[in-house]
Motif scaffolding. Structure first.
Motif, PDB file in Angstrom:
ATOM      1  N   UNK A 120      35.901  17.501 -66.521  1.00  0.00           N
ATOM      2  CA  UNK A 120      36.079  18.290 -65.305  1.00  0.00           C
ATOM      3  C   UNK A 120      34.764  18.851 -64.779  1.00  0.00           C
ATOM      4  N   UNK A 121      33.665  18.398 -65.353  1.00  0.00           N
ATOM      5  CA  UNK A 121      32.348  18.869 -64.936  1.00  0.00           C
ATOM      6  C   UNK A 121      31.610  17.781 -64.154  1.00  0.00           C
ATOM      7  N   UNK A 127      26.784  18.657 -58.513  1.00  0.00           N
ATOM      8  CA  UNK A 127      26.315  17.835 -59.634  1.00  0.00           C
ATOM      9  C   UNK A 127      25.635  18.720 -60.680  1.00  0.00           C
ATOM     10  N   UNK A 128      26.015  18.510 -61.938  1.00  0.00           N
ATOM     11  CA  UNK A 128      25.502  19.274 -63.086  1.00  0.00           C
ATOM     12  C   UNK A 128      25.960  20.731 -63.094  1.00  0.00           C
ATOM     13  N   UNK A 133      31.188  27.111 -61.764  1.00  0.00           N
ATOM     14  CA  UNK A 133      31.886  26.864 -63.033  1.00  0.00           C
ATOM     15  C   UNK A 133      33.372  26.761 -62.724  1.00  0.00           C
ATOM     16  N   UNK A 134      34.058  25.713 -63.213  1.00  0.00           N
ATOM     17  CA  UNK A 134      35.498  25.580 -62.924  1.00  0.00           C
ATOM     18  C   UNK A 134      36.298  26.803 -63.369  1.00  0.00           C
ATOM     19  N   UNK A 262      41.781  18.930 -57.184  1.00  0.00           N
ATOM     20  CA  UNK A 262      41.084  20.069 -56.599  1.00  0.00           C
ATOM     21  C   UNK A 262      40.553  20.990 -57.690  1.00  0.00           C
ATOM     22  N   UNK A 263      39.526  21.716 -57.349  1.00  0.00           N
ATOM     23  CA  UNK A 263      38.936  22.695 -58.250  1.00  0.00           C
ATOM     24  C   UNK A 263      38.694  23.992 -57.498  1.00  0.00           C
ATOM     25  N   UNK A 264      39.065  25.101 -58.104  1.00  0.00           N
ATOM     26  CA  UNK A 264      38.589  26.405 -57.654  1.00  0.00           C
ATOM     27  C   UNK A 264      37.552  26.843 -58.677  1.00  0.00           C
ATOM     28  N   UNK A 265      36.482  27.473 -58.193  1.00  0.00           N
ATOM     29  CA  UNK A 265      35.300  27.649 -59.033  1.00  0.00           C
ATOM     30  C   UNK A 265      34.714  29.047 -58.955  1.00  0.00           C
ATOM     31  N   UNK A 266      34.176  29.496 -60.066  1.00  0.00           N
ATOM     32  CA  UNK A 266      33.459  30.768 -60.088  1.00  0.00           C
ATOM     33  C   UNK A 266      32.008  30.518 -59.679  1.00  0.00           C
ATOM     34  N   UNK A 267      31.520  31.322 -58.739  1.00  0.00           N
ATOM     35  CA  UNK A 267      30.151  31.164 -58.250  1.00  0.00           C
ATOM     36  C   UNK A 267      29.552  32.540 -57.981  1.00  0.00           C
TER      37      UNK A 267
END
Length: 360
Positions: A120-121, A127-128, A133-134, A262-267
């Protein structure tokens, strides 16, 4: 008359000073070294985890919510308020990177990064995982009532939605990207197709579903399916999980030709005031016990592989919500697209809804 003017001026001056003081207090509270300001979707975290984070770190959490990625982007671009953690979806991460709104994550401070499922990364939108972070992930698929549809309908392909036996029984997602994507994938194209002719043909194919469509909405879909008032709905995996919890006659399927993952992500925003606390929070959410607790509360799939043992084999081997390798191979992330293409998609979807309402 002068007294009235002076009084009016005094009231205006007082109002200005009061507003400025409120803004100062708000800015001070948001920028405190002992606070963490999170901007997330509504009801998208177990509130007990916020309390636990404060108990462990002594850092107070200010939790605010938004209702769309676009609303989040608008707020961040305004620059009026700084947030320490935001939770955008995949394509919005890409846009925010391009707008220089996010800062790189210092993974040396994320000791729990190794707990993540490597599959999942490293996705196309980041990219990278330099900037995100997921947080949760899932799919777009079809939920159906197995006791109301004919036995041969397993919804392993999108074209089943056009089956003539489903007249006035299908509920669709109210989203241009999702619905045009379904029509595109049913014809072997990518959800990220930008060719205008193919997009227009996708809209025309959606219109051919017309007599099967019961409703196009997001808000009432769960109640309708739980009450068995429709046979089929296009929905996201997390919503499907909640429906199935309340009606065991429902089944969720991801068509084999592919779908959206889909992905929700911490940023961490570029203008975050408490970057240290932001890293601590990300690391906290990647603790297996915390990730498992959050997944149980929300009902979506966790990207933290080390949380699987806590969740239990019954959950993480359920291919409805944790797809097998073959299905995963055919899933596509939505790419960020130009404003011209987005506008075309929105116009085509609006045209589709108008024509459906007219009974075409």
């Amino acid at each position: 008359m002068k007294k009235l003017v002076y009084s009016a001026l005094a009231i205006i001056l007082f109002s200005i000073l009061l507003l400025e003081s409120r803004q100062f207090i708000d800015a001070t509270e948001h920028g405190s070294n002992n606070t963490l300001t999170i901007f997330n979707w509504g009801e998208y975290i177990d509130p007990e985890l916020l309390e636990e984070f404060t108990n462990q770190t002594g850092i107070k959490v200010i939790y605010e919510t938004f209702d769309s990625n676009e609303a989040l982007l608008t707020k961040m671009k305004s620059g009026h308020v700084s947030y320490d953690i935001v939770i955008p979806s995949d394509y919005m991460i890409e846009k925010m990177i391009n707008f220089d709104l996010l800062q790189k994550i210092d993974k040396t401070k994320i000791t729990n990064y190794s707990n993540l499922n490597e599959e999942l990364l490293n996705k196309s939108f980041d990219v990278d995982n330099k900037y995100s972070i997921p947080y949760f992930w899932g799919t777009l698929g079809i939920v159906y009532n197995k006791e109301l549809v004919d036995k041969d309908l397993k919804f392993e392909k999108w074209d089943d939605l056009w089956d003539e036996r489903l007249k006035n029984e299908v509920i669709l997602v109210d989203g241009a990207r999702e619905m045009l994507g379904i029509a595109l994938q049913s014809e072997g194209y990518s959800v990220n197709e930008t060719d205008e002719i193919k997009l227009r043909l996708a809209e025309k194919k959606l219109e051919l579903m017309g007599s099967n469509i019961k409703a196009i909405n997001n808000d009432e879909k769960t109640m309708i399916m739980v009450n068995s008032d429709a046979k089929v709905a296009v929905t996201f995996s997390g919503s499907a999980a909640k429906m199935i919890d309340e009606n065991d006659k429902l089944v969720y399927s991801v068509p084999k030709e592919g779908s959206n993952i889909w992905f929700d992500n911490m940023a961490i925003p570029k203008n975050a005031k408490n970057v240290e606390a932001a890293h601590k929070f990300i690391n906290f959410m990647l603790e297996p016990k915390n990730a498992a607790k959050n997944a149980k509360f929300i009902g979506y799939a966790t990207p933290v592989k080390n949380a699987y043992d806590i969740l239990g084999k019954e959950i993480v081997t359920d291919e409805q919500f944790y797809p097998n390798e073959e299905t995963m191979h055919n899933l596509e992330v939505y790419d960020a697209q130009s404003q011209k293409i987005v506008q075309l998609q929105n116009d085509l979807f609006l045209e589709f809804k108008i024509n459906i309402a007219r009974g075409y």
